[in-house]
Design an enzyme around this catalytic site. Sequence first.
Site, mmCIF file in Angstrom:
data_model
loop_
_atom_site.group_PDB
_atom_site.id
_atom_site.type_symbol
_atom_site.label_atom_id
_atom_site.label_comp_id
_atom_site.label_asym_id
_atom_site.label_seq_id
_atom_site.Cartn_x
_atom_site.Cartn_y
_atom_site.Cartn_z
ATOM 1 N N THR A 11 0.702 -1.274 0.110
ATOM 2 C CA THR A 11 -0.111 -0.089 -0.031
ATOM 3 C C THR A 11 0.694 1.293 -0.062
ATOM 4 O OG1 THR A 11 -1.842 -1.283 1.256
ATOM 5 C CG2 THR A 11 -1.930 1.194 1.171
ATOM 6 N N SER A 139 3.186 7.775 11.435
ATOM 7 C CA SER A 139 2.046 7.088 10.930
ATOM 8 C C SER A 139 0.935 8.224 10.313
ATOM 9 C CB SER A 139 1.214 6.258 12.103
ATOM 10 O OG SER A 139 0.459 7.377 13.037
ATOM 11 N N CYS A 140 0.130 7.619 9.776
ATOM 12 C CA CYS A 140 -0.805 8.420 8.847
ATOM 13 C C CYS A 140 -1.708 9.002 9.914
ATOM 14 C CB CYS A 140 -1.787 7.507 8.056
ATOM 15 S SG CYS A 140 -2.367 6.003 9.364
ATOM 16 N N HIS A 220 -9.758 7.742 7.798
ATOM 17 C CA HIS A 220 -9.690 8.154 9.173
ATOM 18 C C HIS A 220 -10.454 9.179 9.273
ATOM 19 C CE1 HIS A 220 -6.894 4.604 10.110
ATOM 20 N NE2 HIS A 220 -5.796 5.555 9.502
#
Length: 335
Positions: A11, A139-140, A220
């Site tokens: 990804t 992280s995202c 998210h």
Amino acid sequence: MIRVGINGYGTIGKRVADAVRDQPDMDVVGVAKTSPNYEAEQALARGYDLYAAIEDRSHKFAEAGIETAGLVDDLVAQSDVVVDATPSGVGAQNRALYEEYDTPAIYQGGEDADVADVSFNARSNYEEAVDADHVRVVSCNTTGLSRLVAPLREAYGVEKVRATLVRRGGDPSQPNRGPINDALPDPISIPSHHGPDVNTIFPDLDIDTLGLKVPTTLMHMHAINVTLAAEPDAAEVRELLGEQSRITVVDEHLGIEGTGQLKEWALDRGRPRGDLWENCLWGESVTTEGSDFYCFQAIHQESDVVPENVDAIRAVTDSADAAESVATTNDSLGI
Ligand code: NAD
């Protein structure tokens, strides 16, 4: 040209490879994969040399009729920088390989912070990664929070951040993730690990985070409250956030009510893979009450870290300062 190898082509890795290819000052040396699946086929179709990440399994590529250019060691040896986009925890195991070839490495947010000398977000602490050998792009979710906190701190000062993170259960390509019919506090204990992760970027920030997981795959969603050290009105804060190149303030007139329409908007705009590299923050949600600021923002977990990886490559090679790097990355991707 900076020669970049990508170890782990899933990804994140495949998106980083395409973004690196689009930069005027970078070349993709190749990508390393463990198995000859559809992503391997597509790596070759896109013109990337493919390297076998695990020697014992390299014969599987030949059996599938997929040509490889060598083993991951060859890729690391030829690269000025390696972006490690392997599953969580594998990056830490790979660190010895990068050290063996003296190749600076960029890890992802699934690794523990101690995998690297620096945790990185271009808007917040680019300079700390200049010339570093091991850098972790956070992280995202941490990327999304850091991009929001950085301008608020600079403009007003921040007393306290409270963020509720409603997280997607899995990525669209993950058939084994969930929940499929539930809403899970995750973790049930409070605060979640996300706040401490933001502290790897802003060590002195007072932040509490609560995490949930829900049955969506698209993005998210963050529900944010920041207590500022000043009392700006909402219009002023909205303008400040609108000036940030990696925050899109979603205007009311677009009629975007949720993450499904955000993704549709990205596809309609011809974004590769429907990617949304920027925080998507609803303008209408920007609210202030005294020193308290509130908003909703959506974070595309598969892509917001991609421009950050590109900037981290320039930082570790000391080839541009933060403003130059961010401008070049944004221009070449169309941010
Ligand atoms: P992924 O599973 O989609 O891709 C990982 C790739 O690495 C796969 O192609 C896999 O075959 C390959 N791989 C496995 N073992 C390997 C090895 N030993 N050597 C080389 N390649 C190997 O994972 P992902 O979602 O791209 O996540 C990669 C990293 O990025 C993780 O640290 C993750 O936490 C982080 N991250 C993921 C997301 C997300 O939403 N997917 C967002 C931000 C950060």
